[in-house]
Scaffold this active site. Structure first.
Site, PDB file in Angstrom:
ATOM      1  N   CYS A 188       0.850  -1.187   0.000  1.00  0.00           N
ATOM      2  CA  CYS A 188       0.000   0.000   0.000  1.00  0.00           C
ATOM      3  C   CYS A 188       0.886   1.239   0.000  1.00  0.00           C
ATOM      4  O   CYS A 188       1.903   1.285   0.689  1.00  0.00           O
ATOM      5  CB  CYS A 188      -0.954   0.104   1.189  1.00  0.00           C
ATOM      6  SG  CYS A 188      -2.167  -1.203   1.250  1.00  0.00           S
ATOM      7  N   ARG A 215       4.017  -0.488  -4.818  1.00  0.00           N
ATOM      8  CA  ARG A 215       3.705  -0.967  -3.468  1.00  0.00           C
ATOM      9  C   ARG A 215       2.384  -1.731  -3.411  1.00  0.00           C
ATOM     10  O   ARG A 215       2.041  -2.329  -2.390  1.00  0.00           O
ATOM     11  CB  ARG A 215       3.626   0.214  -2.491  1.00  0.00           C
ATOM     12  CG  ARG A 215       4.920   0.987  -2.382  1.00  0.00           C
ATOM     13  CD  ARG A 215       4.740   2.179  -1.482  1.00  0.00           C
ATOM     14  NE  ARG A 215       4.570   1.801  -0.104  1.00  0.00           N
ATOM     15  CZ  ARG A 215       5.557   1.645   0.760  1.00  0.00           C
ATOM     16  NH1 ARG A 215       6.798   1.851   0.383  1.00  0.00           N
ATOM     17  NH2 ARG A 215       5.321   1.305   2.002  1.00  0.00           N
ATOM     18  N   TRP A 269      -2.630  -2.754  -1.700  1.00  0.00           N
ATOM     19  CA  TRP A 269      -2.309  -4.179  -1.792  1.00  0.00           C
ATOM     20  C   TRP A 269      -3.222  -4.838  -0.768  1.00  0.00           C
ATOM     21  O   TRP A 269      -3.095  -4.612   0.427  1.00  0.00           O
ATOM     22  CB  TRP A 269      -0.841  -4.436  -1.453  1.00  0.00           C
ATOM     23  CG  TRP A 269      -0.453  -5.864  -1.635  1.00  0.00           C
ATOM     24  CD1 TRP A 269      -0.120  -6.475  -2.801  1.00  0.00           C
ATOM     25  CD2 TRP A 269      -0.342  -6.859  -0.613  1.00  0.00           C
ATOM     26  NE1 TRP A 269       0.189  -7.789  -2.574  1.00  0.00           N
ATOM     27  CE2 TRP A 269       0.054  -8.061  -1.229  1.00  0.00           C
ATOM     28  CE3 TRP A 269      -0.549  -6.871   0.771  1.00  0.00           C
ATOM     29  CZ2 TRP A 269       0.258  -9.247  -0.535  1.00  0.00           C
ATOM     30  CZ3 TRP A 269      -0.352  -8.052   1.463  1.00  0.00           C
ATOM     31  CH2 TRP A 269       0.050  -9.223   0.810  1.00  0.00           C
ATOM     32  N   ASN A 300      -1.790   2.693   5.481  1.00  0.00           N
ATOM     33  CA  ASN A 300      -0.880   1.612   5.093  1.00  0.00           C
ATOM     34  C   ASN A 300      -0.492   0.888   6.378  1.00  0.00           C
ATOM     35  O   ASN A 300       0.008   1.519   7.307  1.00  0.00           O
ATOM     36  CB  ASN A 300       0.357   2.214   4.415  1.00  0.00           C
ATOM     37  CG  ASN A 300       1.478   1.217   4.241  1.00  0.00           C
ATOM     38  OD1 ASN A 300       1.228   0.017   4.113  1.00  0.00           O
ATOM     39  ND2 ASN A 300       2.707   1.695   4.229  1.00  0.00           N
ATOM     40  N   GLY A 301      -0.726  -0.420   6.428  1.00  0.00           N
ATOM     41  CA  GLY A 301      -0.410  -1.186   7.639  1.00  0.00           C
ATOM     42  C   GLY A 301      -1.553  -2.139   7.956  1.00  0.00           C
ATOM     43  O   GLY A 301      -2.376  -2.436   7.082  1.00  0.00           O
ATOM     44  N   GLU A 326      16.921 -18.711  -5.948  1.00  0.00           N
ATOM     45  CA  GLU A 326      16.604 -17.384  -6.476  1.00  0.00           C
ATOM     46  C   GLU A 326      16.060 -17.487  -7.913  1.00  0.00           C
ATOM     47  O   GLU A 326      15.111 -16.797  -8.276  1.00  0.00           O
ATOM     48  CB  GLU A 326      17.858 -16.495  -6.408  1.00  0.00           C
ATOM     49  CG  GLU A 326      17.723 -15.104  -6.985  1.00  0.00           C
ATOM     50  CD  GLU A 326      16.658 -14.228  -6.322  1.00  0.00           C
ATOM     51  OE1 GLU A 326      16.055 -14.636  -5.326  1.00  0.00           O
ATOM     52  OE2 GLU A 326      16.407 -13.146  -6.870  1.00  0.00           O
ATOM     53  N   LYS A 386      12.411 -16.151  -9.023  1.00  0.00           N
ATOM     54  CA  LYS A 386      12.225 -15.177 -10.107  1.00  0.00           C
ATOM     55  C   LYS A 386      11.206 -15.702 -11.103  1.00  0.00           C
ATOM     56  O   LYS A 386      10.300 -14.990 -11.509  1.00  0.00           O
ATOM     57  CB  LYS A 386      13.535 -14.888 -10.851  1.00  0.00           C
ATOM     58  CG  LYS A 386      14.560 -14.023 -10.167  1.00  0.00           C
ATOM     59  CD  LYS A 386      14.176 -12.587  -9.954  1.00  0.00           C
ATOM     60  CE  LYS A 386      13.407 -12.418  -8.672  1.00  0.00           C
ATOM     61  NZ  LYS A 386      14.135 -12.097  -7.491  1.00  0.00           N
ATOM     62  N   GLU A 419       7.554 -15.928  -9.605  1.00  0.00           N
ATOM     63  CA  GLU A 419       6.846 -14.695  -9.230  1.00  0.00           C
ATOM     64  C   GLU A 419       6.447 -13.844 -10.423  1.00  0.00           C
ATOM     65  O   GLU A 419       5.464 -13.114 -10.350  1.00  0.00           O
ATOM     66  CB  GLU A 419       7.609 -13.872  -8.191  1.00  0.00           C
ATOM     67  CG  GLU A 419       8.834 -13.162  -8.679  1.00  0.00           C
ATOM     68  CD  GLU A 419       9.509 -12.331  -7.580  1.00  0.00           C
ATOM     69  OE1 GLU A 419       8.825 -11.837  -6.687  1.00  0.00           O
ATOM     70  OE2 GLU A 419      10.740 -12.197  -7.649  1.00  0.00           O
ATOM     71  N   HIS A 438      16.067 -37.516  -3.323  1.00  0.00           N
ATOM     72  CA  HIS A 438      15.260 -37.783  -2.128  1.00  0.00           C
ATOM     73  C   HIS A 438      13.798 -37.398  -2.329  1.00  0.00           C
ATOM     74  O   HIS A 438      13.060 -37.273  -1.362  1.00  0.00           O
ATOM     75  CB  HIS A 438      15.844 -37.028  -0.925  1.00  0.00           C
ATOM     76  CG  HIS A 438      17.247 -37.443  -0.607  1.00  0.00           C
ATOM     77  ND1 HIS A 438      17.547 -38.675  -0.071  1.00  0.00           N
ATOM     78  CD2 HIS A 438      18.428 -36.809  -0.791  1.00  0.00           C
ATOM     79  CE1 HIS A 438      18.861 -38.768   0.084  1.00  0.00           C
ATOM     80  NE2 HIS A 438      19.417 -37.658  -0.358  1.00  0.00           N
ATOM     81  N   LYS A 488       6.006  -4.536  -3.868  1.00  0.00           N
ATOM     82  CA  LYS A 488       7.452  -4.406  -3.746  1.00  0.00           C
ATOM     83  C   LYS A 488       7.920  -4.501  -2.297  1.00  0.00           C
ATOM     84  O   LYS A 488       8.864  -5.210  -1.992  1.00  0.00           O
ATOM     85  CB  LYS A 488       7.889  -3.070  -4.356  1.00  0.00           C
ATOM     86  CG  LYS A 488       9.391  -2.819  -4.304  1.00  0.00           C
ATOM     87  CD  LYS A 488      10.123  -3.733  -5.248  1.00  0.00           C
ATOM     88  CE  LYS A 488      11.621  -3.565  -5.199  1.00  0.00           C
ATOM     89  NZ  LYS A 488      12.308  -4.747  -5.749  1.00  0.00           N
TER      90      LYS A 488
HETATM   91  O1  M6R Z   1      12.762  -5.279   0.704  1.00  0.00           O
HETATM   92  P1  M6R Z   1      13.188  -6.664   1.112  1.00  0.00           P
HETATM   93  O2  M6R Z   1      14.488  -7.066   0.532  1.00  0.00           O
HETATM   94  O3  M6R Z   1      13.156  -6.863   2.596  1.00  0.00           O
HETATM   95  O4  M6R Z   1      12.085  -7.615   0.506  1.00  0.00           O
HETATM   96  C1  M6R Z   1      12.098  -8.978   0.758  1.00  0.00           C
HETATM   97  C2  M6R Z   1      11.174  -9.723  -0.167  1.00  0.00           C
HETATM   98  O5  M6R Z   1       9.860  -9.263  -0.008  1.00  0.00           O
HETATM   99  C3  M6R Z   1      11.573  -9.572  -1.633  1.00  0.00           C
HETATM  100  O6  M6R Z   1      12.882  -9.991  -1.850  1.00  0.00           O
HETATM  101  C4  M6R Z   1      10.622 -10.393  -2.521  1.00  0.00           C
HETATM  102  O7  M6R Z   1      10.780 -11.746  -2.295  1.00  0.00           O
HETATM  103  C5  M6R Z   1      10.842 -10.049  -3.999  1.00  0.00           C
HETATM  104  N1  M6R Z   1       9.584  -9.974  -4.685  1.00  0.00           N
HETATM  105  C6  M6R Z   1      11.681 -11.058  -4.697  1.00  0.00           C
HETATM  106  O8  M6R Z   1      11.863 -10.752  -6.044  1.00  0.00           O
END
Ligand code: M6R
Length: 613
Positions: free
Chosen positions: A2, A27, A73, A99-100, A486, A490, A493, A509, A608
């Site tokens: 948000c 956000r 969000w 926001n929160g 990672e 990627k 997501e 396993h 984000k």
């Molecule tokens: O701002 P941060 O690095 O604390 O955020 C952590 C995760 O929310 C962030 O890395 C998220 O997993 C991304 N969407 C990954 O691409």
């Protein structure tokens, strides 16, 4: 998670709110809305992207020089018009953006309903609007006091802006746990936002509101900052260090692609002034006072989430390798619930791009309460994490807007590498000559990243071949394992393909059961002493007719016979290999997502910075 924006001044509020919301859209993008105070209180909101709100405003214009806005969000209640902010109460005089999370909203709602209040949404935020209105009416107090009293009843986290048509000359702002910055413009104009990016085009003079502070921002004259106990506070005016240029796509189709391509520069920036390859030295200003603590630490614990957790896992390997200190990467969201055994000889390193991730911040609070030294590795200057930790290092990767984190990861890993080398050299677990060798190599990483980026054409054609896959596996050993995780994150997501990352040794396993004809398996298999074992794992996949795409070291032909595609990257130290091997996987995820027609910079259901737990 948000974004909120506010404007108080002499000009029309609406254009400022809309421009700000566009900067904050990363956000959250489930709905957007504005409330503007003119000759009456105008409220406009729409589900979906800001452009939907813009269209609405064209048909139903608003006018006034005080306004608040929100991009959502969704947490409580589905993305819809009724759940979009701003929220009002029954009289329609109050408008609130938030926001929160209001944790006790259900109890508050029940109590308000029992007194006849009718709710129009499923959100937690609406209770705040009703509370403010209720207190204003029953206690006959001004907006400022009503907000203070309402928030006194609230448990949770908030950055809140409130306006009232009964007091059409001010915005009242308050913060606890969620970020809020207030920009001081010309002619007593004020700009309020969740993030400096939304207001940097108007002013660089800003005040970061602290937890449990309120700001009363009038149309004419100076704002007043007070504590929740109604005492005057004296906030420091700081300079916003943000370039407007950094907020543009600069000709790239998406922010993510731009940020992938920025990595030679961002990694260079993360190391600037910290390593001296000529002298073979490394030093990080922000941890100088904590070097003894780190050197003598019984354990180093990394706390972080998502991509930053993957960087933490690389940090775990780096510290054990070079400094011989027991290390562990913990998910911030789990760390706090396991009642961790922590003491003053432990060092906790929180890693976060945004510095606003709620789980990471809670883990920091917990670690501090248990007496550990808490350091931060963070990208956003002035963020909550940078203020809440005892010390630490910025990553200096520059603004990252794409929801899928890319350049933040490589900058975090390079900072972790520098920290581990520094502590290893102080402890004597790393000889001077070896340190020099490693630093000279680290210094070559930016140009090697540039060389990996040259492979984009090859990666694009691999993406073309596999973009319709429904599942994908990513495997790696040692430093290749966090990169495999990672790569999988990627891909899933932004392309919504089901992807899993595993240590290659775990394949047999269980995950091997998923392999059938054509399932793509991405192997992070750069040169190291485990490469033969990796080759054996890939054999097992080929025997089950899976397709293997391997990221390998240039000239290393050992995986040729067991791979359908080899993506060659320059040779480097094993410990620095994540800085190179992650790049093809970022590009792959990007091109697959584009081919699938997905919204790369704003993937569904994500935001984000995740400021809720
Ligand atoms: O701002 P941060 O690095 O604390 O955020 C952590 C995760 O929310 C962030 O890395 C998220 O997993 C991304 N969407 C990954 O691409």
């Amino acid at each position: 998670m948000c974004g909120i924006i506010g404007y108080v001044g002499k000009h029309e509020a609406e254009p400022v709110l809309i421009r700000g919301l566009k900067r904050l859209e990363y956000r959250g993008y489930d709905s957007a809305g504005v409330a503007v105070l003119g000759d009456k209180l105008f409220i406009r909101k729409k589900p979906g992207k800001i452009e939907n709100l813009e269209k609405l405003l064209k048909g139903q214009p608003v006018s006034g020089s005080i306004g608040i806005g929100h991009t959502r969000w969704a947490t409580h209640g589905e993305p819809s018009e009724k759940n979009a902010h701003p929220h009002t109460a029954m009289s329609g005089k109050i408008a609130v953006v938030h926001n929160g999370i209001i944790e006790n909203y259900a109890d508050l709602k029940k109590e308000l309903q029992s007194r006849g209040k009718v709710f129009a949404s499923d959100t937690d935020t609406e209770v705040v609007a009703h509370l403010i209105e209720d207190i204003s009416e029953t206690e006959q107090v001004p907006l400022e006091e009503a907000v203070r009293k309402a928030l006194g009843k609230v448990v949770g986290a908030y950055a809140i802006l409130a306006i009232s048509s009964d007091e059409p000359d001010k915005v009242v702002a308050a913060k606890l746990g969620s970020p809020m910055v207030i920009g001081l413009g010309e002619e007593d104009e004020h700009y309020i936002a969740s993030d400096g990016a939304a207001i940097v085009e108007y002013t660089r003079d800003v005040v970061y509101l602290k937890d449990n502070e309120m700001a009363i921002i009038p149309k004419t004259g100076k704002m007043v900052v007070k504590t929740m106990q109604n005492e005057i506070a004296f906030p420091e005016i700081q300079t916003l260090e943000l370039s407007l240029e950094a907020l543009e796509k600069k000709g790239y189709a998406h922010f993510m692609l731009k940020e992938i391509h920025e990595q030679p520069q961002s990694v260079q920036d993360s190391m600037r002034g910290r390593i001296d390859p000529g002298k073979g030295t490394v030093k990080l200003g922000g941890i100088l006072d904590f070097e003894k603590k780190l050197e003598n630490a019984e354990r180093i614990i990394f706390v972080s989430c998502g991509t930053s957790w993957h960087a933490g896992l690389v940090g775990d390997y780096l510290f054990e390798t070079f400094a011989r200190i027991p290390a562990k990467a913990e998910y911030a969201s789990e760390f706090r619930y396991k009642n961790p055994v922590l003491g003053e000889n432990d060092v906790v390193i929180a890693i976060s791009q945004s510095g606003e991730t709620a789980d990471t911040l809670s883990a920091v609070k917990l670690a501090k309460s248990k007496g550990a030294t808490v350091l931060g590795i963070c990208n956003v200057v002035g963020s909550t994490l940078s203020r809440e930790t005892d010390g630490g290092s910025y990553t200096h990767a520059g603004v990252e807007i794409g929801v899928a984190s890319t350049k933040a990861f490589t900058a975090q890993v390079s900072v972790l590498a520098m920290m581990a080398l520094r502590i290893g050299s102080l402890k004597g677990t790393l000889s001077e000559s070896r340190l020099q060798e490693l630093i000279v190599e680290l210094n070559t990483i930016p140009e090697k990243i540039a060389a990996v980026l040259e492979k984009e054409g090859q990666i694009q054609s691999i993406a073309q071949k596999y973009f319709q896959a429904t599942d994908a596996l990513f495997l790696g050993r040692r430093y290749g394992f966090p990169v495999a995780l990672e790569g999988a994150l990627k891909l899933k997501e932004i392309s919504y393909i089901h992807a899993e990352g595993y240590p290659a040794g775990e394949m047999k396993h269980g995950p091997i059961a998923l392999i059938e004809e054509g399932v793509p398996v991405f192997a992070v298999a750069t040169k190291n002493e485990h490469i033969e074992k990796m080759a054996a794992n890939l054999q097992e996949i080929k025997a089950r007719r899976g397709s293997v795409i391997a990221v390998v070291t240039e000239g290393d032909e050992r995986l040729k016979g067991v791979s359908d595609h080899l993506i060659e990257i320059p040779e480097t130290e094993d410990a620095f290999s994540p800085l190179l091997s992650v790049i093809p996987l970022q590009l792959l995820a990007y091109h697959v997502a584009v081919l699938r027609g997905a919204n790369v910079d704003q993937p569904r259901n994500l935001a984000k910075s995740v400021t809720v737990e």
